[in-house]
Scaffold this motif. Structure first.
Motif, PDB file in Angstrom:
ATOM      1  N   TYR A 298       0.854  -1.186   0.000  1.00 46.78           N
ATOM      2  CA  TYR A 298       0.000   0.000   0.000  1.00 46.78           C
ATOM      3  C   TYR A 298       0.891   1.237   0.000  1.00 46.78           C
ATOM      4  CZ  TYR A 298      -4.170  -2.755   1.118  1.00 46.78           C
ATOM      5  OH  TYR A 298      -5.209  -3.651   1.085  1.00 46.78           O
ATOM      6  N   ASP A 299       0.695   2.111  -0.964  1.00 41.74           N
ATOM      7  CA  ASP A 299       1.402   3.387  -1.020  1.00 41.74           C
ATOM      8  C   ASP A 299       0.582   4.412  -0.250  1.00 41.74           C
ATOM      9  OD1 ASP A 299       2.953   5.536  -1.550  1.00 41.74           O
ATOM     10  OD2 ASP A 299       2.901   5.365  -3.733  1.00 41.74           O
TER      11      ASP A 299
ATOM     12  N   GLU B 117     -39.751  15.782  13.704  1.00 43.75           N
ATOM     13  CA  GLU B 117     -39.023  14.569  14.052  1.00 43.75           C
ATOM     14  C   GLU B 117     -38.206  14.101  12.859  1.00 43.75           C
ATOM     15  OE1 GLU B 117     -41.738  11.682  15.373  1.00 43.75           O
ATOM     16  OE2 GLU B 117     -42.373  12.821  17.148  1.00 43.75           O
ATOM     17  N   PRO B 118     -37.097  13.495  13.103  1.00 37.10           N
ATOM     18  CA  PRO B 118     -36.276  13.033  11.966  1.00 37.10           C
ATOM     19  C   PRO B 118     -37.001  11.968  11.165  1.00 37.10           C
ATOM     20  CG  PRO B 118     -35.436  12.188  14.056  1.00 37.10           C
ATOM     21  CD  PRO B 118     -36.486  13.191  14.398  1.00 37.10           C
ATOM     22  N   GLN B 119     -37.012  12.134   9.853  1.00 44.74           N
ATOM     23  CA  GLN B 119     -37.702  11.219   8.959  1.00 44.74           C
ATOM     24  C   GLN B 119     -36.787  10.145   8.397  1.00 44.74           C
ATOM     25  OE1 GLN B 119     -40.943  11.295   8.451  1.00 44.74           O
ATOM     26  NE2 GLN B 119     -41.287  13.153   9.652  1.00 44.74           N
ATOM     27  N   ARG B 120     -35.474  10.384   8.417  1.00 42.21           N
ATOM     28  CA  ARG B 120     -34.546   9.475   7.773  1.00 42.21           C
ATOM     29  C   ARG B 120     -33.706   8.769   8.818  1.00 42.21           C
ATOM     30  NH1 ARG B 120     -34.836  14.130   4.920  1.00 42.21           N
ATOM     31  NH2 ARG B 120     -33.254  15.057   6.288  1.00 42.21           N
ATOM     32  N   THR B 121     -33.418   7.525   8.563  1.00 44.11           N
ATOM     33  CA  THR B 121     -32.548   6.753   9.445  1.00 44.11           C
ATOM     34  C   THR B 121     -31.125   6.866   8.938  1.00 44.11           C
ATOM     35  OG1 THR B 121     -32.927   4.775   8.125  1.00 44.11           O
ATOM     36  CG2 THR B 121     -34.373   5.133  10.020  1.00 44.11           C
ATOM     37  N   PRO B 122     -30.170   6.981   9.824  1.00 39.49           N
ATOM     38  CA  PRO B 122     -28.776   7.118   9.362  1.00 39.49           C
ATOM     39  C   PRO B 122     -28.298   5.864   8.672  1.00 39.49           C
ATOM     40  CG  PRO B 122     -28.868   6.784  11.736  1.00 39.49           C
ATOM     41  CD  PRO B 122     -30.282   6.988  11.285  1.00 39.49           C
ATOM     42  N   GLU B 123     -27.472   6.054   7.661  1.00 36.64           N
ATOM     43  CA  GLU B 123     -26.920   4.933   6.915  1.00 36.64           C
ATOM     44  C   GLU B 123     -25.785   4.292   7.695  1.00 36.64           C
ATOM     45  OE1 GLU B 123     -25.680   6.266   3.158  1.00 36.64           O
ATOM     46  OE2 GLU B 123     -27.701   6.620   2.398  1.00 36.64           O
ATOM     47  N   PRO B 124     -25.596   2.994   7.549  1.00 33.78           N
ATOM     48  CA  PRO B 124     -24.476   2.359   8.231  1.00 33.78           C
ATOM     49  C   PRO B 124     -23.156   2.802   7.624  1.00 33.78           C
ATOM     50  CG  PRO B 124     -25.533   0.816   6.734  1.00 33.78           C
ATOM     51  CD  PRO B 124     -26.393   2.050   6.779  1.00 33.78           C
ATOM     52  N   PRO B 125     -22.090   2.728   8.373  1.00 34.70           N
ATOM     53  CA  PRO B 125     -20.790   3.127   7.824  1.00 34.70           C
ATOM     54  C   PRO B 125     -20.366   2.222   6.684  1.00 34.70           C
ATOM     55  CG  PRO B 125     -20.541   2.029   9.945  1.00 34.70           C
ATOM     56  CD  PRO B 125     -22.006   2.269   9.759  1.00 34.70           C
ATOM     57  N   SER B 126     -19.547   2.753   5.808  1.00 30.60           N
ATOM     58  CA  SER B 126     -19.113   2.013   4.633  1.00 30.60           C
ATOM     59  C   SER B 126     -18.214   0.843   5.027  1.00 30.60           C
ATOM     60  CB  SER B 126     -18.365   2.939   3.684  1.00 30.60           C
ATOM     61  OG  SER B 126     -17.876   2.225   2.579  1.00 30.60           O
ATOM     62  N   THR B 127     -18.417  -0.303   4.367  1.00 27.46           N
ATOM     63  CA  THR B 127     -17.630  -1.507   4.645  1.00 27.46           C
ATOM     64  C   THR B 127     -16.645  -1.813   3.522  1.00 27.46           C
ATOM     65  OG1 THR B 127     -19.374  -2.875   3.659  1.00 27.46           O
ATOM     66  CG2 THR B 127     -19.474  -2.501   6.048  1.00 27.46           C
ATOM     67  N   ILE B 128     -16.407  -0.865   2.646  1.00 26.99           N
ATOM     68  CA  ILE B 128     -15.486  -1.096   1.543  1.00 26.99           C
ATOM     69  C   ILE B 128     -14.059  -1.084   2.079  1.00 26.99           C
ATOM     70  CG2 ILE B 128     -14.649  -0.206  -0.645  1.00 26.99           C
ATOM     71  CD1 ILE B 128     -17.376   0.968  -1.148  1.00 26.99           C
ATOM     72  N   VAL B 129     -13.330  -2.138   1.800  1.00 26.85           N
ATOM     73  CA  VAL B 129     -11.950  -2.270   2.249  1.00 26.85           C
ATOM     74  C   VAL B 129     -11.050  -2.009   1.053  1.00 26.85           C
ATOM     75  CG1 VAL B 129     -10.269  -3.772   3.373  1.00 26.85           C
ATOM     76  CG2 VAL B 129     -12.701  -3.964   3.937  1.00 26.85           C
ATOM     77  N   PRO B 130     -10.051  -1.157   1.179  1.00 31.18           N
ATOM     78  CA  PRO B 130      -9.185  -0.872   0.023  1.00 31.18           C
ATOM     79  C   PRO B 130      -8.322  -2.071  -0.334  1.00 31.18           C
ATOM     80  CG  PRO B 130      -8.335   0.192   2.002  1.00 31.18           C
ATOM     81  CD  PRO B 130      -9.674  -0.371   2.375  1.00 31.18           C
ATOM     82  N   ILE B 131      -8.020  -2.187  -1.614  1.00 31.83           N
ATOM     83  CA  ILE B 131      -7.162  -3.257  -2.108  1.00 31.83           C
ATOM     84  C   ILE B 131      -5.750  -2.727  -2.282  1.00 31.83           C
ATOM     85  CG2 ILE B 131      -9.036  -4.514  -3.219  1.00 31.83           C
ATOM     86  CD1 ILE B 131      -8.280  -3.237  -5.846  1.00 31.83           C
ATOM     87  N   CYS B 132      -4.799  -3.638  -2.380  1.00 29.99           N
ATOM     88  CA  CYS B 132      -3.405  -3.245  -2.496  1.00 29.99           C
ATOM     89  C   CYS B 132      -3.115  -2.711  -3.907  1.00 29.99           C
ATOM     90  CB  CYS B 132      -2.489  -4.426  -2.167  1.00 29.99           C
ATOM     91  SG  CYS B 132      -2.619  -5.816  -3.310  1.00 29.99           S
ATOM     92  N   ASP B 133      -1.924  -2.155  -4.071  1.00 33.00           N
ATOM     93  CA  ASP B 133      -1.561  -1.567  -5.364  1.00 33.00           C
ATOM     94  C   ASP B 133      -1.458  -2.615  -6.459  1.00 33.00           C
ATOM     95  OD1 ASP B 133      -1.482   0.680  -3.892  1.00 33.00           O
ATOM     96  OD2 ASP B 133       0.642   1.137  -4.190  1.00 33.00           O
TER      97      ASP B 133
END
Length: 705
Positions: A92-93, A135-151
């Motif tokens: 990884y650079d 009242e809030p109408q939208r539910t928060p999105e879950p955090p991103s699960t994308i894992v970076p790949i190597c070079d």
């Protein structure tokens, strides 16, 4: 542009990860969705907020802090993350910017918006009271699960450029499988349909210390424990879309594939059942759903074992049970609507009858169709069903190590890398045509930790790519089905495949010709020419057959994909006979009941055929028609003609001699008859060209007469 004119702050812009691009959803009046970070920042800001002081710059984060953000292993090739060797896998650079123009544009927009906020804070919350009672109408999105790949994976994915890893040996594969934390292990021996059965690993059971395959004896055990563990083996033939254009045509090839596989296993496994053979296509989705349900229903570990470039990673992606993170495979049994359940109910009246509870109704549809035992597809006989049910009951009574989710985080000395966190849609292994893309076992769990699918690195397959020029190595893989062209080889001629492999026929009698149908990728362009010229193209130097040009360098126009070192290593790979009789299949209407109604044995000729295999590339179907010898040979001329026949002409079978680099990467098998599944595509009737227009002069002469 109004925001640009109000610049007046001397503070340097803050980085994007510390300040959101837009804080309040009301800033974008027509937006229908916001991110989790935007809502959190908007909720935590005070009434009279002040922007935090900007950091020094991008280098404020130390190298150690950036290194901690890297994954333990690369999700694409499963190589351990490292920042020292750029030429190795898993590198990884930390300071590399892949999308410099795009990132620069985003940073400029962020700087403009931050400077505008520093001038006028009302832009952030124009009407805070209007949203206080709502009242809030939208539910928060879950955090991103994308894992970076190597070079290295990034270069393979986008530039198709990379280096192979050192291929592991069978001893290494055995040591890895022995480190399995599961009690139940199922090994999928993945084979390639392009050069089947050359991709078979010989003596796999002996090399991995596995139980023997189940024979046809009715008393043979279906489950065998070795050192307190169960290890079963199944054969999966991938890329079946290369064999025929339709799924039903591939299903009819199952008896042929089982027979060829039984011959390749040797005399020791000549009596095995081979009911665990499947022919799938990851590209077309043939039989992949059934394999996916089998993986979901099984407990423990499922291992993908095979040689390089046989399609393990592509098969891994389509058979992994995605989107079932909240389901427990031990409670549901067979899922409603799954291919396994539908196959079990297809033979009952109205679909209301059910099988005994706990039975293993695995739908061996392709195998059952091939064996033709009179069963309904996917429905086992009642004695076999009860037998499997009893085995399952005994298995549940015992203390099963796979009943609890496994945890191998504390084992630092294990040969297996750590498994990925279980998610509904995990990052799949990288699919590439480069041999040796996977660096180490890729482990992805499923079923709340009660099972996992493991993709192992490929075993060494062939060194043919080392003899090919680098610019042609990308074209060595057959990506789609080839519709071959028929080539006629006459006495004194040879067939060249890309100038790298040469096929020279040897006929038993004069006047015979041989037909060749090459199922090879674009790099191996077929070319028929004289044998003396074919030798010159393959080796680069004229031989004795060229008469006065012996020793001269070939300077013709026919190109060759072989390297200069490979041209000096051309050797004979053997001389093979076309020993399989395909007269009934190739004779056409002569033997059909609605036409000629003749028997194949009564015809005055015999058609012999065979398939010549090129390892990891494809195959060439060879066909030759031989005239039968007359039954009565009483004259002296006939007897003298028999004495003058060349050696080996008694059986009438033609032979083919194959020349390749170092005499390797070549195999032989009984003919598949892939040309019969749709040879040259016929043009539609309305698209065919009509009869050409007649000449005006001929028309005038006819009128004059």
């Amino acid at each position: 542009m109004h925001l640009v004119q109000r610049q007046g702050s001397d503070s340097s812009p803050a980085p994007r990860h510390q300040l959101a691009r837009w804080f309040e959803p009301s800033r974008r009046l027509f937006a229908s969705q916001t991110t989790r970070r935007e809502e959190l920042v908007a909720a935590t800001l005070p009434e009279h907020h002040h922007l935090p002081p900007p950091p020094v710059g991008r280098d404020a984060l130390s190298t150690r802090a950036l290194t901690k953000r890297l994954p333990v292993v690369c999700p694409g090739c499963c190589a351990h993350s490292q920042t020292n060797e750029p030429s190795s896998a898993g590198y990884y650079d930390l300071h590399k910017t892949r999308n410099s123009k795009k990132r620069l544009k985003v940073e400029q927009e962020d700087a403009v918006w931050r400077q505008a906020l520093a001038q006028d804070s009302s832009l952030l919350m124009p009407d805070r009271d209007a949203f206080s009672s709502a009242e809030p109408q939208r539910t928060p999105e879950p955090p991103s699960t994308i894992v970076p790949i190597c070079d290295r994976c990034h270069s393979l994915l986008y530039q198709s450029h990379g280096t192979s890893i050192i291929h592991p040996s069978m001893q290494s594969i055995q040591s890895i499988i022995e480190e399995s934390p599961h009690k139940h292990n199922h090994i999928y021996h993945v084979l390639d349909a392009a050069d089947f059965p050359l991709s078979l690993i010989p003596n796999l059971q002996h090399a991995l210390n596995l139980p023997k395959l189940r024979t046809r004896n009715r008393r043979s055990k279906s489950i065998q424990y070795t050192r307190g563990r169960v290890a079963e083996v199944s054969f999966i033939i991938t890329r079946s879309d290369l064999l025929a254009p339709k799924k039903e045509q591939v299903d009819t090839l199952m008896p042929y594939l089982q027979g060829v596989l039984r011959d390749a296993l040797g005399r020791r496994d000549a009596k095995v059942r081979l009911g665990n053979v499947r022919c799938v296509s990851s590209k077309r989705g043939w039989w992949t759903k059934v394999v996916k349900e089998e993986v979901w229903e099984r407990r423990g570990a499922a291992w993908m074992v095979g040689k390089v470039n046989v399609g393990k990673s592509a098969l891994f992606e389509v058979v992994f049970p995605k989107g079932r993170m909240g389901q427990d495979k031990g409670d549901e049994g067979v899922r409603e609507g799954s291919p396994v359940r539908d196959a079990g109910l297809s033979g009952t009246a109205g679909g209301q009858d059910t099988l005994p509870s706990g039975s293993m109704e695995t739908a061996d549809s392709a195998s059952d169709l091939a064996e033709g035992g009179g069963k309904v597809e996917g429905v086992a006989s009642m004695p076999e069903t009860y037998q499997e049910s009893e085995l399952l009951v005994d298995r549940e009574i015992q203390d099963d190590a796979d009943e609890e989710p496994f945890n191998d985080q504390n084992d630092d000395l294990s040969l297996l890398p750590p498994a990925q966190p279980e998610t509904a849609f995990p990052t799949m292994p990288l699919v590439s045509s480069l041999p040796g893309t996977t660096a180490s076992p890729i482990r992805i769990p499923y079923g709340n930790g009660k099972g996992e699918l493991i993709d192992l690195p490929g075993v060494h397959r062939s060194s043919l790519d080392l003899h090919v020029l680098p610019e042609h190595r990308k074209e060595m893989v057959m990506e789609s089905r080839i519709t071959p062209e028929q080539f006629t080889i006459r006495p004194g001629q040879s067939l060249l495949l890309g100038g790298l492999i040469r096929l020279t026929p040897h006929f038993a009698r004069e006047g015979e010709v041989m037909l060749a149908f090459p199922f090879v990728p674009a790099a191996f362009t077929p070319h028929v020419t004289g044998t003396h010229k074919a030798i010159a193209i393959q080796t680069g130097v004229h031989s004795q057959l060229s008469r006065d040009r012996l020793g001269e360098i070939y300077e013709g126009k026919i190109a060759s994909i072989a390297t200069e070192e490979a041209k000096a290593k051309m050797q004979s790979a053997g001389r093979y006979k076309l020993e399989w009789n395909v007269t009934k299949r190739r004779s056409g209407a002569l033997t059909k009941p609605a036409a000629g109604k003749q028997k194949a044995d009564d015809l005055p000729f015999t058609i012999y055929s065979a398939d010549m295999l090129v390892e990891s590339v494809g195959w060439v179907e060879l066909v030759c028609q031989v005239r039968k010898r007359r039954q009565s040979l009483s004259s002296d001329d006939a007897l003298s003609a028999l004495e003058d026949e060349p050696e080996g002409a008694g059986d009438g079978m033609p032979e083919v001699e194959v020349w390749s680099p170092e005499g390797k990467s070549v195999g032989w098998r009984r003919p598949m008859g892939a040309w019969d599944f749709g040879g040259k595509r016929r043009e539609a009737v309305h698209l065919r060209r009509g009869r050409p227009r007649g000449s005006i002069g001929g028309k005038m002469r006819r009128q004059a007469n």
